[in-house]
Motif scaffolding. Structure first.
Motif, short mmCIF file in Angstrom:
data_model
loop_
_atom_site.label_atom_id
_atom_site.label_comp_id
_atom_site.label_asym_id
_atom_site.label_seq_id
_atom_site.Cartn_x
_atom_site.Cartn_y
_atom_site.Cartn_z
N GLY A 47 -30.58 -46.67 -86.11
CA GLY A 47 -31.77 -46.57 -86.87
C GLY A 47 -32.42 -45.21 -86.63
N ALA A 48 -32.89 -45.18 -85.11
CA ALA A 48 -33.45 -44.11 -84.86
C ALA A 48 -32.62 -42.64 -85.06
N LEU A 49 -31.46 -42.64 -84.62
CA LEU A 49 -30.55 -41.42 -84.81
C LEU A 49 -30.51 -41.10 -86.25
N VAL A 50 -30.19 -42.05 -87.20
CA VAL A 50 -30.16 -41.62 -88.61
C VAL A 50 -31.20 -41.51 -89.16
N GLY A 51 -32.57 -41.92 -88.65
CA GLY A 51 -33.99 -41.96 -89.11
C GLY A 51 -34.35 -40.30 -89.03
N LEU A 52 -33.93 -39.86 -87.80
CA LEU A 52 -34.38 -38.73 -87.30
C LEU A 52 -33.62 -37.52 -87.58
N LYS A 69 -33.68 -33.86 -76.62
CA LYS A 69 -32.20 -33.56 -76.09
C LYS A 69 -31.41 -34.40 -76.67
N SER A 70 -31.55 -35.76 -77.02
CA SER A 70 -30.60 -36.76 -77.32
C SER A 70 -30.19 -36.45 -78.86
N THR A 71 -31.36 -36.16 -79.52
CA THR A 71 -31.01 -36.18 -81.17
C THR A 71 -30.17 -34.50 -81.16
N HIS A 72 -30.51 -33.75 -80.40
CA HIS A 72 -30.02 -32.34 -80.68
C HIS A 72 -28.64 -32.38 -80.32
N ILE A 73 -27.94 -33.32 -79.38
CA ILE A 73 -26.78 -33.40 -79.16
C ILE A 73 -25.84 -34.15 -80.33
N ALA A 74 -26.92 -35.43 -80.69
CA ALA A 74 -26.02 -36.25 -81.44
C ALA A 74 -25.94 -35.66 -83.01
N HIS A 75 -26.83 -34.66 -83.21
CA HIS A 75 -26.90 -34.21 -84.47
C HIS A 75 -26.20 -32.72 -84.59
N ARG A 76 -25.33 -32.40 -83.41
CA ARG A 76 -24.64 -31.27 -83.74
C ARG A 76 -23.17 -31.52 -84.11
N GLY A 77 -22.60 -30.78 -85.14
CA GLY A 77 -21.42 -30.90 -85.83
C GLY A 77 -21.34 -32.39 -86.36
N ASP A 78 -20.05 -32.86 -86.20
CA ASP A 78 -19.82 -34.42 -86.76
C ASP A 78 -20.11 -35.44 -85.68
N ASN A 79 -20.84 -35.34 -84.85
CA ASN A 79 -21.21 -36.14 -83.65
C ASN A 79 -21.85 -37.27 -84.20
N LEU A 80 -22.83 -37.16 -85.21
CA LEU A 80 -23.47 -38.49 -85.67
C LEU A 80 -22.35 -39.30 -86.49
N ASP A 81 -21.47 -38.83 -87.24
CA ASP A 81 -20.39 -39.55 -87.88
C ASP A 81 -19.54 -40.08 -86.59
N ARG A 82 -19.29 -39.60 -85.93
CA ARG A 82 -18.49 -40.18 -84.79
C ARG A 82 -19.20 -41.22 -83.95
N TYR A 83 -20.49 -41.12 -83.86
CA TYR A 83 -21.13 -42.10 -83.20
C TYR A 83 -21.12 -43.46 -84.02
N LEU A 84 -21.54 -43.19 -85.21
CA LEU A 84 -21.45 -44.34 -85.95
C LEU A 84 -20.18 -44.88 -86.29
N LEU A 85 -19.21 -44.58 -86.41
CA LEU A 85 -17.90 -45.09 -86.48
C LEU A 85 -17.67 -45.81 -85.28
N GLY A 86 -17.75 -45.21 -84.04
CA GLY A 86 -17.52 -45.99 -82.75
C GLY A 86 -18.55 -47.25 -82.45
N ARG A 87 -19.65 -46.88 -83.05
CA ARG A 87 -20.76 -48.04 -83.06
C ARG A 87 -20.27 -49.13 -83.76
N GLN A 88 -19.50 -49.11 -84.94
CA GLN A 88 -19.22 -50.22 -85.58
C GLN A 88 -18.03 -50.80 -85.06
N PHE A 89 -17.14 -50.28 -84.26
CA PHE A 89 -16.49 -51.12 -83.43
C PHE A 89 -16.93 -51.71 -82.38
N MET A 90 -18.11 -51.24 -81.70
CA MET A 90 -18.96 -51.79 -80.72
C MET A 90 -19.54 -53.10 -81.37
N VAL A 91 -20.17 -53.02 -82.55
CA VAL A 91 -20.74 -54.18 -83.06
C VAL A 91 -19.81 -55.26 -83.21
#
Length: 110
Positions: A47-52, A69-91
């Motif tokens: 929620g924080a990464l998508v909201g920011l 620092k963390s959002t700068h890395i997460a929002h670079r390129g397609d990192n956020l999409d990759r995080y969200l996909l991996g997060r689904q498997f973790m959930v």
């Protein structure tokens, strides 16, 4: 909420869940609490990464440097999409563990 916690923990203590029956009730109790806490952190982080994402980084660069620092890395390129996909498997894994630890057996009574 308290009622649900009492019911689920009662089933775990009485060995009426799969993990508490096959392993030990203490292990099932630890697994369910760790899984629920982990799930809340995963969901909160998402929620924080998508909201920011639409917010300008410079607005919180000096007031919240770790977030910057963390959002700068997460929002670079397609990192956020990759995080969200991996997060689904973790959930899915976390919910599976929660179900094993706290889901009632077919003929469970309390």
């Amino acid at each position: 909420l308290i009622f649900s916690v009492v019911i689920v923990m009662g089933m775990i203590i009485n060995k009426q869940t799969k993990l508490s029956l096959e392993a030990h009730p203490a292990l099932a109790a630890v697994v369910i609490w760790v899984a629920i806490l982990w799930l809340s952190m995963v969901e909160g982080g998402q929620g924080a990464l998508v909201g920011l994402a639409p917010i300008n980084f410079d607005l919180y660069k000096e007031s919240h440097p770790v977030t910057y620092k963390s959002t700068h890395i997460a929002h670079r390129g397609d990192n956020l999409d990759r995080y969200l996909l991996g997060r689904q498997f973790m959930v899915v894994l976390i919910v599976f563990c929660t179900n094993m630890a706290g889901g009632p057996l077919p003929r469970a009574t309390l």
